[in-house]
Design a protein around this motif. Structure first.
Motif, PDB file in Angstrom:
ATOM      1  N   TYR A  43       0.821  -1.200   0.000  1.00 41.96           N
ATOM      2  CA  TYR A  43       0.000   0.000   0.000  1.00 41.96           C
ATOM      3  C   TYR A  43       0.864   1.262   0.000  1.00 41.96           C
ATOM      4  O   TYR A  43       0.389   2.339  -0.374  1.00 41.96           O
ATOM      5  N   GLN A  49       0.619   0.210  -5.891  1.00 39.94           N
ATOM      6  CA  GLN A  49      -0.784   0.594  -5.711  1.00 39.94           C
ATOM      7  C   GLN A  49      -1.531   0.627  -7.032  1.00 39.94           C
ATOM      8  O   GLN A  49      -2.725   0.321  -7.088  1.00 39.94           O
ATOM      9  N   LEU A  52      -2.988  -2.713  -7.559  1.00 38.58           N
ATOM     10  CA  LEU A  52      -4.089  -2.978  -6.638  1.00 38.58           C
ATOM     11  C   LEU A  52      -5.359  -2.252  -7.081  1.00 38.58           C
ATOM     12  O   LEU A  52      -6.462  -2.810  -7.011  1.00 38.58           O
ATOM     13  N   ILE A  53      -5.211  -1.006  -7.529  1.00 38.71           N
ATOM     14  CA  ILE A  53      -6.368  -0.236  -7.999  1.00 38.71           C
ATOM     15  C   ILE A  53      -7.005  -0.915  -9.206  1.00 38.71           C
ATOM     16  O   ILE A  53      -8.226  -1.119  -9.263  1.00 38.71           O
ATOM     17  N   GLU A  56      -8.905  -4.134  -8.509  1.00 37.89           N
ATOM     18  CA  GLU A  56     -10.234  -3.914  -7.926  1.00 37.89           C
ATOM     19  C   GLU A  56     -11.205  -3.287  -8.919  1.00 37.89           C
ATOM     20  O   GLU A  56     -12.371  -3.674  -8.987  1.00 37.89           O
ATOM     21  N   GLN A  61     -10.455  -9.689  -8.167  1.00 33.34           N
ATOM     22  CA  GLN A  61     -10.012 -10.139  -6.844  1.00 33.34           C
ATOM     23  C   GLN A  61     -10.026 -11.654  -6.696  1.00 33.34           C
ATOM     24  O   GLN A  61      -9.172 -12.207  -5.983  1.00 33.34           O
ATOM     25  N   ILE A  68       0.020  -8.689   0.613  1.00 37.54           N
ATOM     26  CA  ILE A  68       0.450  -7.335   0.950  1.00 37.54           C
ATOM     27  C   ILE A  68       1.659  -7.405   1.871  1.00 37.54           C
ATOM     28  O   ILE A  68       1.624  -8.075   2.909  1.00 37.54           O
ATOM     29  N   THR A 221      -1.603   7.805  -8.111  1.00 30.74           N
ATOM     30  CA  THR A 221      -0.752   7.289  -7.030  1.00 30.74           C
ATOM     31  C   THR A 221       0.370   8.266  -6.665  1.00 30.74           C
ATOM     32  O   THR A 221       0.824   8.271  -5.518  1.00 30.74           O
ATOM     33  N   ASP A 262      -9.740   2.599  -1.038  1.00 29.76           N
ATOM     34  CA  ASP A 262      -9.459   1.438  -0.192  1.00 29.76           C
ATOM     35  C   ASP A 262      -8.015   0.947  -0.312  1.00 29.76           C
ATOM     36  O   ASP A 262      -7.567   0.158   0.533  1.00 29.76           O
ATOM     37  N   THR A 263      -7.304   1.385  -1.337  1.00 30.36           N
ATOM     38  CA  THR A 263      -5.901   0.989  -1.485  1.00 30.36           C
ATOM     39  C   THR A 263      -4.945   2.126  -1.126  1.00 30.36           C
ATOM     40  O   THR A 263      -3.737   2.000  -1.318  1.00 30.36           O
ATOM     41  N   THR A 264      -5.498   3.229  -0.596  1.00 28.65           N
ATOM     42  CA  THR A 264      -4.677   4.378  -0.194  1.00 28.65           C
ATOM     43  C   THR A 264      -4.579   4.412   1.323  1.00 28.65           C
ATOM     44  O   THR A 264      -5.570   4.682   2.007  1.00 28.65           O
ATOM     45  N   ASP A 265      -3.400   4.134   1.845  1.00 27.82           N
ATOM     46  CA  ASP A 265      -3.177   4.092   3.290  1.00 27.82           C
ATOM     47  C   ASP A 265      -2.091   5.116   3.618  1.00 27.82           C
ATOM     48  O   ASP A 265      -0.901   4.850   3.468  1.00 27.82           O
TER      49      ASP A 265
END
Length: 297
Positions: A43, A49, A52-53, A56, A61, A68, A221, A262-265
């Motif tokens: 993440y 990322q 991952l984006i 989704e 999925q 991760i 990103t 949801d993939t941005t932490d």
């Protein structure tokens, strides 16, 4: 963080080439198949990322698994907390050496493991998302966006190249520069690119019109990390993302989409850069802020 051979004699940062560049494609060594591949991602990492984006957004999925990694990297590279459920490895570096025992570079994410072949198929981050968008098209969810439409591919590829050199990798060239000349050259290019994108997005919702494409994923990103990391840590401090009305509004619109949000932490992002990259932050102190409202309309 050890950059090794990635710093030139004149102080410029030159990113290492991707080691594993096999294509996942029909008729090749690594054909697209549901359940065959495992994606290793972070993440914290903008290159990872992206994958991952896209995974989704396209509803893949259940087709492509994901592991991760921990955002804090040590001398062994990216750690997989609790061990990798697919290979049993504790570090991503183990998969690199299982595939190439002589590998000596940085262990990077994203990377894709082929369960059938028992090796890494690719760590070619620009190609991974394109592969998800094309080779895995038969498994896209109903109503999934076409992120790489055939009619726009030439335009998408051209803009992606500009964004990569000027911004995606440009912030690293500024941040890792070890000479004033190298830094000045890179940081000017970063803001020339942002200025161009601000003008482009002042008249359209997305980079190529009204619909999301691969280019928007690649730009987001970097924007997500700009004020939190690149502005201070990488000395890209001429302006902030929030100083660009069109870009800031655009970034928030994308963040409102679950695959982006949801993939941005932000916690993992900040801890990774400020703790891991001790070459430019030797204390490892993670700064407070900035306080940004990504949910603002």
């Amino acid at each position: 963080m050890k950059l090794g051979n990635e710093i030139e004699g004149d102080g410029r940062f030159v990113r290492q080439p991707n080691r594993f560049t096999a294509r996942i494609e029909e008729g090749g060594e690594h054909p697209p198949e549901p359940g065959r591949y495992q994606l290793y991602a972070s993440y914290a990492c903008p290159w990872a990322q992206r994958s991952l984006i896209v995974r989704e957004l396209l509803g893949l999925q259940e087709v492509i698994g994901v592991t991760i990694v921990d955002p804090i990297r040590d001398e062994k590279g990216w750690r997989m907390p609790g061990g990798d459920p697919v290979t049993g490895a504790e570090y991503l570096s183990e998969l690199y050496h299982a595939t190439d025992p002589d590998f000596r570079g940085r262990y990077t994410v994203p990377a894709v493991w082929d369960r059938t072949a028992g090796r890494l198929a690719t760590n070619d981050y620009p190609q991974i998302t394109l592969t998800l968008e094309t080779a895995f098209a038969p498994w896209h969810a109903e109503g999934a966006p076409d992120l790489y439409p055939a009619a726009l591919r030439g335009e998408i590829d051209a803009l992606n190249d500009v964004i990569y050199h000027g911004l995606n990798n440009g912030v690293y060239k500024a941040g890792f520069a070890t000479s004033q000349e190298a830094y000045d050259e890179a940081v000017v290019k970063v803001f020339e690119t942002l200025d161009m994108l601000e003008e482009r997005l002042s008249t359209r919702a997305c980079l190529h019109g009204d619909a999301l494409t691969e280019s928007d994923v690649r730009l987001y990103t970097t924007l997500a990390r700009f004020d939190a990391v690149y502005h201070s840590h990488f000395k890209c401090s001429i302006r902030r993302l929030v100083d660009y009305p069109a870009l800031w509004s655009y970034a928030r619109r994308l963040h409102a989409i679950p695959a982006f949000r949801d993939t941005t932490d932000f916690d993992q992002i900040k801890r990774h850069y400020f703790v891991t990259q001790t070459n430019i932050n030797p204390t490892g102190i993670v700064p407070a802020g900035p306080e940004l409202d990504w949910t603002a309309p």
